[in-house]
Write a protein that holds these residues in place. Structure first.
Motif, PDB file in Angstrom:
ATOM      1  N   SER A  38      33.173   0.739  70.283  1.00 21.92           N
ATOM      2  CA  SER A  38      33.113   0.967  71.732  1.00 21.92           C
ATOM      3  C   SER A  38      32.368  -0.157  72.436  1.00 21.92           C
ATOM      4  O   SER A  38      32.815  -0.654  73.474  1.00 21.92           O
ATOM      5  CB  SER A  38      32.471   2.320  72.037  1.00 21.92           C
ATOM      6  N   GLU A  42      33.877  -3.425  74.804  1.00 19.37           N
ATOM      7  CA  GLU A  42      33.357  -3.756  76.137  1.00 19.37           C
ATOM      8  C   GLU A  42      33.151  -5.260  76.290  1.00 19.37           C
ATOM      9  O   GLU A  42      33.565  -5.853  77.298  1.00 19.37           O
ATOM     10  CB  GLU A  42      32.042  -3.022  76.377  1.00 19.37           C
ATOM     11  N   LEU A  66      32.928   1.286  84.550  1.00 20.20           N
ATOM     12  CA  LEU A  66      34.115   2.004  84.114  1.00 20.20           C
ATOM     13  C   LEU A  66      34.022   2.414  82.648  1.00 20.20           C
ATOM     14  O   LEU A  66      34.465   3.504  82.276  1.00 20.20           O
ATOM     15  CB  LEU A  66      35.354   1.142  84.347  1.00 20.20           C
ATOM     16  N   ILE A  67      33.455   1.551  81.815  1.00 18.44           N
ATOM     17  CA  ILE A  67      33.274   1.920  80.402  1.00 18.44           C
ATOM     18  C   ILE A  67      32.397   3.168  80.292  1.00 18.44           C
ATOM     19  O   ILE A  67      32.677   4.088  79.509  1.00 18.44           O
ATOM     20  CB  ILE A  67      32.650   0.753  79.605  1.00 18.44           C
ATOM     21  N   TYR A  70      34.443   6.130  81.244  1.00 16.75           N
ATOM     22  CA  TYR A  70      35.348   6.503  80.154  1.00 16.75           C
ATOM     23  C   TYR A  70      34.589   7.233  79.039  1.00 16.75           C
ATOM     24  O   TYR A  70      35.081   8.236  78.496  1.00 16.75           O
ATOM     25  CB  TYR A  70      36.016   5.257  79.566  1.00 16.75           C
ATOM     26  N   VAL A 137      42.295  -0.513  83.067  1.00 17.25           N
ATOM     27  CA  VAL A 137      42.815   0.808  82.694  1.00 17.25           C
ATOM     28  C   VAL A 137      43.309   0.808  81.249  1.00 17.25           C
ATOM     29  O   VAL A 137      43.235   1.833  80.553  1.00 17.25           O
ATOM     30  CB  VAL A 137      43.923   1.236  83.679  1.00 17.25           C
ATOM     31  N   ALA A 140      40.890   2.174  79.008  1.00 21.02           N
ATOM     32  CA  ALA A 140      40.446   3.549  79.213  1.00 21.02           C
ATOM     33  C   ALA A 140      40.759   4.425  78.009  1.00 21.02           C
ATOM     34  O   ALA A 140      39.903   5.191  77.548  1.00 21.02           O
ATOM     35  CB  ALA A 140      41.095   4.117  80.481  1.00 21.02           C
ATOM     36  N   VAL A 144      37.838   6.308  75.896  1.00 21.14           N
ATOM     37  CA  VAL A 144      37.741   7.769  76.026  1.00 21.14           C
ATOM     38  C   VAL A 144      37.830   8.417  74.654  1.00 21.14           C
ATOM     39  O   VAL A 144      37.044   9.325  74.319  1.00 21.14           O
ATOM     40  CB  VAL A 144      38.841   8.299  76.964  1.00 21.14           C
TER      41      VAL A 144
END
Length: 526
Positions: A38, A42, A66-67, A70, A137, A140, A144
């Motif tokens: 993860s 990034e 945004l990370i 998510y 996106v 995402a 997630v």
């Protein structure tokens, strides 16, 4: 008659128990790998965007925000799903999906980022913003899914309420340890060594391996072993250029710890482009000494000071060594200290830009650190350090200019290259205002022949515009005379007074100012 029993039926519970035990053993390694992937994703995302959108504070802020969004969605969804279906096989399927999606990102992002490049060329804010949003996106789905790992693993590891704290603590500790490695390993090893795309594939492969291991023992035979093999195949088949040349012929490209670097050739001229490639950082043309850009105007700095050939010059932001080569060709082998943050740019300068002057001493360091710890005394100091389209804020402040002034001869000159648009001089005004807080006299020459730049000159020498013009017009060096003629004819040479703007180390909103200039230019150019 005695009933007959199928021996295979008696083995099923044993096999199921063995599979469950194997999957339990993989839960903590999965949490570790999920944390590593993860954070690694990034950093890779930021590098993937850099050749097209730069590495500004706002890009980083948007990406990190945004990370986190998510991951928040993943934590919540993972906890709810784990309570409804506490099935380790489901968890490994989710991480397998995350691995495959991650591996698809470098391939799927290429056409989208190509659209972004078209948007820059057409000055289309819709294309640019649409491409940026689309690529972000793309990240995402895997983030997630990776966010779902920790709560899912905690749920599966809790056997008794009395040990819930220990189970959660072990998961968070290993996940965080993975995140720590996901920060350092890509930044210090994977990206500089293998590049951004292969870093993404390596992270996907690691996640695919542990997912396949968990699913293999879930009774699916060898089919799930194809997951890491498919990821490896995608990596091997995804070769090609990182970014096509917007114009000219691409001669070379590479990634460093700091930049995406591209060398292009157009006609007889070789140019150095960095990151999104909206500005030229160095020029080399073996057929001429002149660039008809701001590099030429820097050579006029001594006429704002002593009027003599400089005894020693410092170039903070050496890039491909254009100014060093020009100073040497015009004034002879004067000592020049060149400071460049990125060692790969130094290599590119020597390989493609003839940066081989024996009087040039190159130091790979941050410009401000070098100024404070290694700089000598100079007749001319040039500040030309951009992480396009931004100047590092700490090279625009009163404190930095005071440090530079301390390394100038009494009649020395500090010159700064400043980008602008044909009608918007706000960045020029901000830096000239800050320089006026340090130096008694500040002057500007606009470079308008090929590029929209200005060079700001700051000095303690008792110089005036008329004095500069007189010195320039009396220039006897035939190699400088064309530069003088061009500057006096089209450079709008002027002295600028204080304007109340002073950037400091505490407050230097240079990135916001540059973004406002860019957006204003886009609006007026449509």
């Amino acid at each position: 008659m005695r009933p007959e029993f199928d021996p295979e039926l008696t083995r099923l519970p044993q096999l199921a128990e063995a599979r469950a035990a194997w999957q339990r053993q993989l839960l903590l390694p999965l949490a570790f790998t999920g944390g590593l992937a993860s954070l690694g994703i990034e950093f890779a995302a930021a590098r993937l965007l850099a050749p097209f959108f730069g590495q500004s504070l706002f890009i980083w802020g948007t990406l990190i925000g945004l990370i986190l969004i998510y991951l928040t969605i993943g934590y919540y969804a993972g906890g709810r799903l784990a309570d409804r279906r506490p099935d380790p096989t489901l968890l490994f399927r989710l991480t397998a999906a995350a691995a495959l999606w991650t591996a698809a990102i470098p391939i799927a992002s290429r056409p989208i980022l190509s659209v972004a490049q078209t948007g820059f060329a057409q000055i289309s804010v819709g294309l640019v913003l649409g491409s940026l949003i689309s690529v972000i996106v793309l990240f995402a789905v895997p983030v997630v899914l990776l966010g779902m790992v920790s709560p899912f693993v905690i749920r599966l590891r809790i056997r008794h309420l009395e040990t819930a704290g220990n189970a959660a603590g072990a998961v968070y500790a290993l996940s965080t340890l993975g995140s720590i490695l996901g920060t350092f390993v890509p930044v210090f090893w994977l990206i500089p060594t293998f590049g951004t795309r292969w870093t993404i594939f390596i992270l996907a492969f690691l996640l695919g391996v542990i997912s396949a291991a968990g699913l293999y023992h879930a009774g699916a035979g060898r089919l799930y072993l194809l997951i890491p093999l498919a990821i490896a195949a995608l990596g091997l088949l995804s070769g090609g250029a990182i970014r096509a040349a917007a114009y000219g012929i691409r001669v070379y490209e590479t990634e460093s710890a700091y930049n995406y670097i591209q060398v292009i050739r157009t006609g007889t001229e070789t140019q150095l482009l960095l990151d999104e490639g909206t500005a030229v950082h160095s020029i080399y043309d073996p057929t001429t000494l002149y660039t008809h850009g701001y590099w030429d105007d820097v050579l006029l700095a001594p006429d704002f000071g002593s009027g003599r050939v400089p005894g020693r010059v410092a170039l903070v932001g050496l890039a491909g060594g254009t100014v060093a080569r020009q100073f040497t060709a015009i004034d002879g082998p004067i000592p020049i200290d060149g400071v460049e943050l990125d060692p790969k740019i130094v290599d590119v300068g020597r390989r493609y830009f003839d940066m081989t002057e024996p009087n040039l001493h190159v130091t790979v360091a941050d410009g401000r650190y070098w100024m404070a710890s290694q700089a000598g005394r100079y007749d001319v100091i040039l500040i030309d350090a951009y992480r396009q389209p931004y100047i590092p804020f700490y090279l625009t402040t009163r404190e930095f200019f005071e440090s530079a002034k301390a390394h100038l001869a009494p009649d020395g000159v500090l010159a700064i290259n400043v980008g602008r648009t044909p009608t918007d001089h706000r960045l020029v005004d901000a830096l000239s205002g800050t320089l006026n807080a340090v130096f008694p006299r500040v002057f500007v020459i606009d470079s308008s022949q090929r590029f929209t730049n200005s060079v700001i000159y700051a000095t303690a020498s008792p110089t005036t515009v008329d004095g500069f013009r007189a010195r320039a017009q009396a220039e006897t060096n035939p190699k400088l005379q064309p530069i003088v003629a061009e500057a006096l004819a089209a450079g709008n040479v002027r002295q600028v007074p204080p304007n109340g703007i002073v950037f400091t180390d505490d407050l230097a909103p240079v990135e916001r100012l540059i973004d406002q200039i860019i957006l204003s230019y886009i609006r007026t150019s449509r």
